[in-house]
Motif scaffolding. Structure first.
Motif, PDB file in Angstrom:
ATOM      1  N   UNK A   1      32.069  -9.584  10.386  1.00  0.00           N
ATOM      2  CA  UNK A   1      31.868  -9.345   8.951  1.00  0.00           C
ATOM      3  C   UNK A   1      30.463  -9.790   8.542  1.00  0.00           C
ATOM      4  N   UNK A   2      29.849  -8.995   7.678  1.00  0.00           N
ATOM      5  CA  UNK A   2      28.613  -9.400   7.009  1.00  0.00           C
ATOM      6  C   UNK A   2      29.082 -10.000   5.685  1.00  0.00           C
ATOM      7  N   UNK A   3      29.006 -11.335   5.517  1.00  0.00           N
ATOM      8  CA  UNK A   3      29.725 -11.996   4.434  1.00  0.00           C
ATOM      9  C   UNK A   3      29.277 -11.679   3.008  1.00  0.00           C
ATOM     10  N   UNK A   4      27.996 -11.632   2.744  1.00  0.00           N
ATOM     11  CA  UNK A   4      27.552 -11.381   1.370  1.00  0.00           C
ATOM     12  C   UNK A   4      26.092 -10.943   1.402  1.00  0.00           C
ATOM     13  N   UNK A   5      25.654 -10.267   0.375  1.00  0.00           N
ATOM     14  CA  UNK A   5      24.244  -9.851   0.361  1.00  0.00           C
ATOM     15  C   UNK A   5      23.323 -11.064   0.458  1.00  0.00           C
ATOM     16  N   UNK A   6      22.394 -11.000   1.386  1.00  0.00           N
ATOM     17  CA  UNK A   6      21.460 -12.120   1.570  1.00  0.00           C
ATOM     18  C   UNK A   6      20.039 -11.606   1.784  1.00  0.00           C
ATOM     19  N   UNK A   7      19.801 -10.392   1.357  1.00  0.00           N
ATOM     20  CA  UNK A   7      18.492  -9.807   1.579  1.00  0.00           C
ATOM     21  C   UNK A   7      18.460  -8.883   2.779  1.00  0.00           C
ATOM     22  N   UNK A   8      19.550  -8.831   3.545  1.00  0.00           N
ATOM     23  CA  UNK A   8      19.621  -7.948   4.704  1.00  0.00           C
ATOM     24  C   UNK A   8      20.118  -6.579   4.286  1.00  0.00           C
ATOM     25  N   UNK A   9      19.542  -5.544   4.871  1.00  0.00           N
ATOM     26  CA  UNK A   9      19.991  -4.176   4.615  1.00  0.00           C
ATOM     27  C   UNK A   9      21.286  -3.894   5.361  1.00  0.00           C
ATOM     28  N   UNK A  10      21.334  -4.358   6.613  1.00  0.00           N
ATOM     29  CA  UNK A  10      22.532  -4.209   7.436  1.00  0.00           C
ATOM     30  C   UNK A  10      22.432  -5.196   8.586  1.00  0.00           C
ATOM     31  N   UNK A  11      23.533  -5.389   9.281  1.00  0.00           N
ATOM     32  CA  UNK A  11      23.553  -6.244  10.462  1.00  0.00           C
ATOM     33  C   UNK A  11      24.098  -5.449  11.637  1.00  0.00           C
ATOM     34  N   UNK A  12      23.698  -5.843  12.824  1.00  0.00           N
ATOM     35  CA  UNK A  12      24.163  -5.212  14.051  1.00  0.00           C
ATOM     36  C   UNK A  12      24.824  -6.258  14.932  1.00  0.00           C
ATOM     37  N   UNK A  13      25.831  -5.806  15.675  1.00  0.00           N
ATOM     38  CA  UNK A  13      26.507  -6.659  16.640  1.00  0.00           C
ATOM     39  C   UNK A  13      26.455  -5.939  17.981  1.00  0.00           C
ATOM     40  N   UNK A  14      26.015  -6.649  19.020  1.00  0.00           N
ATOM     41  CA  UNK A  14      25.949  -6.114  20.377  1.00  0.00           C
ATOM     42  C   UNK A  14      26.741  -7.035  21.285  1.00  0.00           C
ATOM     43  N   UNK A  15      27.521  -6.459  22.170  1.00  0.00           N
ATOM     44  CA  UNK A  15      28.311  -7.246  23.111  1.00  0.00           C
ATOM     45  C   UNK A  15      27.982  -6.751  24.513  1.00  0.00           C
ATOM     46  N   UNK A  16      27.703  -7.688  25.408  1.00  0.00           N
ATOM     47  CA  UNK A  16      27.429  -7.294  26.788  1.00  0.00           C
ATOM     48  C   UNK A  16      27.861  -8.403  27.743  1.00  0.00           C
ATOM     49  N   UNK A  17      28.022  -8.023  29.009  1.00  0.00           N
ATOM     50  CA  UNK A  17      28.386  -8.972  30.054  1.00  0.00           C
ATOM     51  C   UNK A  17      27.194  -9.174  30.972  1.00  0.00           C
ATOM     52  N   UNK A  18      27.068 -10.360  31.499  1.00  0.00           N
ATOM     53  CA  UNK A  18      26.000 -10.652  32.444  1.00  0.00           C
ATOM     54  C   UNK A  18      24.704 -11.011  31.759  1.00  0.00           C
ATOM     55  N   UNK A  19      23.607 -10.733  32.430  1.00  0.00           N
ATOM     56  CA  UNK A  19      22.297 -11.122  31.924  1.00  0.00           C
ATOM     57  C   UNK A  19      21.464  -9.942  31.448  1.00  0.00           C
ATOM     58  N   UNK A  20      22.007  -8.740  31.524  1.00  0.00           N
ATOM     59  CA  UNK A  20      21.259  -7.549  31.140  1.00  0.00           C
ATOM     60  C   UNK A  20      22.037  -6.779  30.090  1.00  0.00           C
ATOM     61  N   UNK A  21      21.513  -6.711  28.878  1.00  0.00           N
ATOM     62  CA  UNK A  21      22.222  -6.072  27.768  1.00  0.00           C
ATOM     63  C   UNK A  21      22.406  -4.581  27.975  1.00  0.00           C
TER      64      UNK A  21
END
Length: 164
Positions: free
Chosen positions: A78-98
């Protein structure tokens, strides 16, 4: 929603009230919070993003994986509340290379709404590192954002589910 006993992630909903065994990429950016904001239970993680529209990461070492087995991943964010950000991104990966270890990603445009991010992962060895990265975008590169994280699940289709 209760998390499965088949989940290979430890402390998946932060209900212990502490970050361990998760590790943050920077000091003081990952804070365990409690209250009605939690997706389920009482606790959730509040991950502050880095300045310059860069991300911060939480990581956990996974053990006892079954090589060549497929695992299903999900997390509530969740992006909790407006804080000056236009949007947020979430990335999930395994290991050491995204790129090679990519599991899932999502962009969050709505404030105050939990979003499920899902993907899959095929274990290459019996241990690996699970990484969850959050980054928020803003025209002002000095702004940091926040992403709330709860109910992290990585389960194998070969797991025997217990009945409720």
């Amino acid at each position: 929603m209760a998390l499965s006993a088949c989940n290979v992630v430890s402390n998946p909903s932060f209900e212990t009230g502490i970050l361990n065994p998760w590790h943050a990429s920077a000091v003081d950016v990952a804070k365990i919070s409690n209250g009605t904001t939690a997706y389920s239970g009482n606790y959730f993680l509040n991950l502050q993003t880095a300045v310059g529209n860069r991300g911060n990461t939480i990581s956990q070492s996974l053990k006892h994986l079954k090589p060549r087995s497929k695992y299903d991943f999900s997390v509530q964010v969740q992006m909790p509340s407006p804080s000056g950000s236009s949007y947020c991104s979430v990335y999930v990966y395994a290991g050491r290379n995204a790129t090679v270890g990519a599991i899932a990603s999502a962009q969050l445009f709505s404030f105050g709404e939990w979003t499920e991010v899902t993907g899959s992962y095929i274990a290459r060895r019996d241990h690996d590192i699970l990484n969850i990265v959050a980054a928020c975008d803003s025209e002002d590169s000095s702004v940091t954002g926040n992403v709330l994280i709860d109910n992290i699940s990585l389960t194998s289709g070969q797991c025997v589910w217990a009945s409720d």
